[in-house]
Design a protein around this motif. Structure first.
Motif, PDB file in Angstrom:
ATOM      1  N   ILE A  62      29.198  32.915  40.395  1.00 54.15           N
ATOM      2  CA  ILE A  62      30.418  33.511  39.585  1.00 54.15           C
ATOM      3  C   ILE A  62      29.572  34.216  38.733  1.00 54.15           C
ATOM      4  CG2 ILE A  62      32.158  33.322  38.710  1.00 54.15           C
ATOM      5  CD1 ILE A  62      33.397  31.328  39.937  1.00 54.15           C
ATOM      6  N   VAL A  63      29.869  35.849  38.457  1.00 56.39           N
ATOM      7  CA  VAL A  63      29.132  36.013  37.677  1.00 56.39           C
ATOM      8  C   VAL A  63      29.562  37.659  37.094  1.00 56.39           C
ATOM      9  CG1 VAL A  63      26.115  37.230  37.728  1.00 56.39           C
ATOM     10  CG2 VAL A  63      26.778  35.927  38.926  1.00 56.39           C
ATOM     11  N   GLU A  64      29.276  37.053  35.762  1.00 56.04           N
ATOM     12  CA  GLU A  64      29.862  38.001  34.559  1.00 56.04           C
ATOM     13  C   GLU A  64      29.834  39.863  35.322  1.00 56.04           C
ATOM     14  OE1 GLU A  64      29.385  40.577  30.425  1.00 56.04           O
ATOM     15  OE2 GLU A  64      27.477  39.239  31.011  1.00 56.04           O
ATOM     16  N   GLY A  65      30.596  40.746  35.096  1.00 56.19           N
ATOM     17  CA  GLY A  65      30.825  41.725  36.230  1.00 56.19           C
ATOM     18  C   GLY A  65      30.404  41.979  37.036  1.00 56.19           C
ATOM     19  N   LYS A  66      30.581  40.564  37.868  1.00 55.47           N
ATOM     20  CA  LYS A  66      30.871  40.643  39.399  1.00 55.47           C
ATOM     21  C   LYS A  66      32.088  40.697  39.836  1.00 55.47           C
ATOM     22  CE  LYS A  66      25.670  40.672  40.634  1.00 55.47           C
ATOM     23  NZ  LYS A  66      25.776  42.352  40.933  1.00 55.47           N
ATOM     24  N   ASP A  67      31.878  40.466  41.694  1.00 51.51           N
ATOM     25  CA  ASP A  67      33.414  40.414  41.837  1.00 51.51           C
ATOM     26  C   ASP A  67      33.381  38.728  42.368  1.00 51.51           C
ATOM     27  OD1 ASP A  67      34.212  42.987  41.454  1.00 51.51           O
ATOM     28  OD2 ASP A  67      34.060  43.643  43.914  1.00 51.51           O
ATOM     29  N   GLU A  95      42.036  39.632  30.327  1.00 50.57           N
ATOM     30  CA  GLU A  95      41.128  39.708  29.178  1.00 50.57           C
ATOM     31  C   GLU A  95      39.872  39.053  29.400  1.00 50.57           C
ATOM     32  OE1 GLU A  95      43.379  36.211  27.464  1.00 50.57           O
ATOM     33  OE2 GLU A  95      44.286  37.874  28.304  1.00 50.57           O
ATOM     34  N   ILE A  96      39.967  38.608  31.271  1.00 52.25           N
ATOM     35  CA  ILE A  96      38.525  37.777  31.905  1.00 52.25           C
ATOM     36  C   ILE A  96      39.067  38.555  32.804  1.00 52.25           C
ATOM     37  CG2 ILE A  96      37.739  35.977  32.017  1.00 52.25           C
ATOM     38  CD1 ILE A  96      39.303  34.240  30.066  1.00 52.25           C
ATOM     39  N   PHE A  97      39.538  38.670  33.148  1.00 48.75           N
ATOM     40  CA  PHE A  97      39.989  39.005  35.168  1.00 48.75           C
ATOM     41  C   PHE A  97      40.209  40.189  35.503  1.00 48.75           C
ATOM     42  CE2 PHE A  97      39.283  34.304  35.069  1.00 48.75           C
ATOM     43  CZ  PHE A  97      38.204  34.106  35.645  1.00 48.75           C
ATOM     44  N   THR A  98      39.778  40.851  35.810  1.00 50.54           N
ATOM     45  CA  THR A  98      40.465  42.614  36.247  1.00 50.54           C
ATOM     46  C   THR A  98      40.631  42.121  37.467  1.00 50.54           C
ATOM     47  OG1 THR A  98      39.562  43.695  34.185  1.00 50.54           O
ATOM     48  CG2 THR A  98      40.222  44.579  36.282  1.00 50.54           C
ATOM     49  N   VAL A  99      41.604  42.701  38.445  1.00 52.94           N
ATOM     50  CA  VAL A  99      42.533  42.533  40.142  1.00 52.94           C
ATOM     51  C   VAL A  99      41.491  44.066  40.428  1.00 52.94           C
ATOM     52  CG1 VAL A  99      44.411  42.393  41.478  1.00 52.94           C
ATOM     53  CG2 VAL A  99      43.629  41.501  39.582  1.00 52.94           C
ATOM     54  N   VAL A 100      40.909  43.671  41.352  1.00 50.30           N
ATOM     55  CA  VAL A 100      39.857  44.515  41.891  1.00 50.30           C
ATOM     56  C   VAL A 100      40.596  45.130  43.645  1.00 50.30           C
ATOM     57  CG1 VAL A 100      38.026  45.305  43.377  1.00 50.30           C
ATOM     58  CG2 VAL A 100      38.026  44.267  40.814  1.00 50.30           C
ATOM     59  N   ARG A 101      41.605  43.842  44.088  1.00 52.32           N
ATOM     60  CA  ARG A 101      42.026  44.145  45.651  1.00 52.32           C
ATOM     61  C   ARG A 101      42.935  43.264  45.473  1.00 52.32           C
ATOM     62  NH1 ARG A 101      38.372  44.816  50.029  1.00 52.32           N
ATOM     63  NH2 ARG A 101      37.701  46.969  49.232  1.00 52.32           N
ATOM     64  N   GLY A 102      44.509  43.350  46.161  1.00 45.97           N
ATOM     65  CA  GLY A 102      45.094  41.790  45.695  1.00 45.97           C
ATOM     66  C   GLY A 102      45.961  41.824  45.325  1.00 45.97           C
ATOM     67  N   LEU A 103      46.981  40.692  45.243  1.00 42.49           N
ATOM     68  CA  LEU A 103      47.699  40.545  43.836  1.00 42.49           C
ATOM     69  C   LEU A 103      47.596  38.848  43.172  1.00 42.49           C
ATOM     70  CD1 LEU A 103      50.679  42.952  44.162  1.00 42.49           C
ATOM     71  CD2 LEU A 103      48.497  43.235  42.552  1.00 42.49           C
ATOM     72  N   LYS A 126      34.849  39.282  33.227  1.00 40.80           N
ATOM     73  CA  LYS A 126      33.882  39.990  32.008  1.00 40.80           C
ATOM     74  C   LYS A 126      34.610  38.842  31.508  1.00 40.80           C
ATOM     75  CE  LYS A 126      37.279  42.584  32.068  1.00 40.80           C
ATOM     76  NZ  LYS A 126      38.883  43.514  31.500  1.00 40.80           N
ATOM     77  N   TYR A 127      33.146  37.534  31.427  1.00 46.87           N
ATOM     78  CA  TYR A 127      33.498  36.198  31.180  1.00 46.87           C
ATOM     79  C   TYR A 127      32.021  35.366  31.708  1.00 46.87           C
ATOM     80  CZ  TYR A 127      34.764  31.455  29.281  1.00 46.87           C
ATOM     81  OH  TYR A 127      34.542  30.271  28.973  1.00 46.87           O
ATOM     82  N   VAL A 128      31.762  35.157  30.307  1.00 47.87           N
ATOM     83  CA  VAL A 128      30.288  34.277  30.887  1.00 47.87           C
ATOM     84  C   VAL A 128      30.680  32.059  29.850  1.00 47.87           C
ATOM     85  CG1 VAL A 128      28.080  33.717  29.939  1.00 47.87           C
ATOM     86  CG2 VAL A 128      28.171  36.395  30.332  1.00 47.87           C
ATOM     87  N   VAL A 161      30.803  30.905  34.855  1.00 47.71           N
ATOM     88  CA  VAL A 161      30.530  31.984  35.392  1.00 47.71           C
ATOM     89  C   VAL A 161      29.382  32.976  34.256  1.00 47.71           C
ATOM     90  CG1 VAL A 161      31.371  34.543  34.533  1.00 47.71           C
ATOM     91  CG2 VAL A 161      32.889  32.095  34.750  1.00 47.71           C
ATOM     92  N   ASN A 162      28.227  32.863  35.120  1.00 49.60           N
ATOM     93  CA  ASN A 162      26.301  33.096  34.666  1.00 49.60           C
ATOM     94  C   ASN A 162      26.381  34.128  34.153  1.00 49.60           C
ATOM     95  OD1 ASN A 162      24.631  30.863  35.640  1.00 49.60           O
ATOM     96  ND2 ASN A 162      26.214  31.556  37.640  1.00 49.60           N
ATOM     97  N   GLY A 163      25.951  34.936  33.018  1.00 47.55           N
ATOM     98  CA  GLY A 163      25.587  35.666  32.115  1.00 47.55           C
ATOM     99  C   GLY A 163      24.620  36.640  33.791  1.00 47.55           C
ATOM    100  N   LEU A 164      24.521  38.008  33.517  1.00 52.36           N
ATOM    101  CA  LEU A 164      23.927  39.211  34.419  1.00 52.36           C
ATOM    102  C   LEU A 164      22.354  38.501  34.231  1.00 52.36           C
ATOM    103  CD1 LEU A 164      24.176  40.735  37.094  1.00 52.36           C
ATOM    104  CD2 LEU A 164      24.148  42.553  35.477  1.00 52.36           C
ATOM    105  N   ASP A 165      21.903  38.540  33.277  1.00 51.74           N
ATOM    106  CA  ASP A 165      20.750  38.463  32.986  1.00 51.74           C
ATOM    107  C   ASP A 165      20.335  37.138  32.908  1.00 51.74           C
ATOM    108  OD1 ASP A 165      20.296  40.989  31.740  1.00 51.74           O
ATOM    109  OD2 ASP A 165      20.741  40.291  29.849  1.00 51.74           O
ATOM    110  N   LYS A 166      20.938  36.103  33.289  1.00 47.81           N
ATOM    111  CA  LYS A 166      20.732  34.734  33.707  1.00 47.81           C
ATOM    112  C   LYS A 166      21.122  34.225  34.741  1.00 47.81           C
ATOM    113  CE  LYS A 166      22.351  30.128  32.676  1.00 47.81           C
ATOM    114  NZ  LYS A 166      23.003  29.323  32.273  1.00 47.81           N
TER     115      LYS A 166
END
Length: 213
Positions: A62-67, A95-103, A126-128, A161-166
């Motif tokens: 699980i990566v920050e900024g990814k689905d 504030e941490i998760f944005t729904v991309v598809r589904g409910l 949107k979290y690390v 939840v990994n940061g993208l750089d890490k």
């Protein structure tokens, strides 16, 4: 030092939570097997539906900024149908998760005995850090005029939840690094080879002198 000790403790905590989650899934599988074996026992009595719900995170990392993909599986292990089934998962803060598809809320009119349905939701993270993925709530009726039954899904537990750089440092193929390494190595290896090749070509064209009789 303290940092390494805390990292070791965190890793141990995550491993323990993962093992507990796997044991929960194993218990679910045993329950399903027992329900199949015992279906003949309840066949002559009152029929009623009973739901077992599994919630799984399908991502290996699980990566920050990814689905992140969350998959729900609802099994009716009873001998009768489950009616007005409502799945609702409120464990994903906006504030941490944005729904991309589904409910995170789904409704099924009917789940027949010994059958299953599935539901999938995709979130953007949107979290690390470490996040505790808890269970979803499911309500259903065993008859039209019956009171709703409330049950809960299995819980995937704590995941990092990994940061993208890490994440890139750990799992990226590092193509740019390998390309830079190749560019540095080519002159070191190639220059001696070129010099050897020229020397070999020059001396191989010199004809040996014939001895006079």
């Amino acid at each position: 030092g303290k940092d390494s000790s805390s990292r070791t403790t965190s890793s141990f905590f995550v491993m323990t939570a993962t093992m507990a989650s796997r044991l929960a899934f194993g218990f679910l599988a045993v329950c399903l097997s027992l329900s199949v074996l015992c279906s003949g026992v309840f066949a002559e009595g009152d029929t009623f539906g009973r739901l077992l719900v599994a919630k799984n995170i399908l991502n290996e990392h699980i990566v920050e900024g990814k689905d992140v993909t969350v998959h729900y599986e609802l099994f009716n292990v009873g001998t009768g149908p489950c009616l007005d089934v409502v799945l609702e998962d409120e464990s994903f803060p906006e504030e941490i998760f944005t729904v991309v598809r589904g409910l995170p809320r789904a409704r099924f009119d009917r789940i027949s005995a010994s059958s299953n349905v599935s539901h999938t939701v995709i979130f953007n993270v949107k979290y690390v850090g470490y996040f505790n993925f808890t269970g979803a709530q499911v309500t259903y009726k065993t008859e039209e005029d019956a009171e709703p039954t409330i049950t809960y899904s299995s819980a995937p537990g704590i995941s990092e939840v990994n940061g993208l750089d890490k994440y890139n440092r750990r799992y990226s193929p590092h193509l740019a690094d390998w390309l830079a390494f190749a560019l540095m190595v080519v002159p070191i290896v190639g220059l001696p080879f070129v010099l050897w090749r020229r020397s070999y070509a020059r001396y191989s064209t010199v004809e040996p002198t014939k001895k006079r009789s």
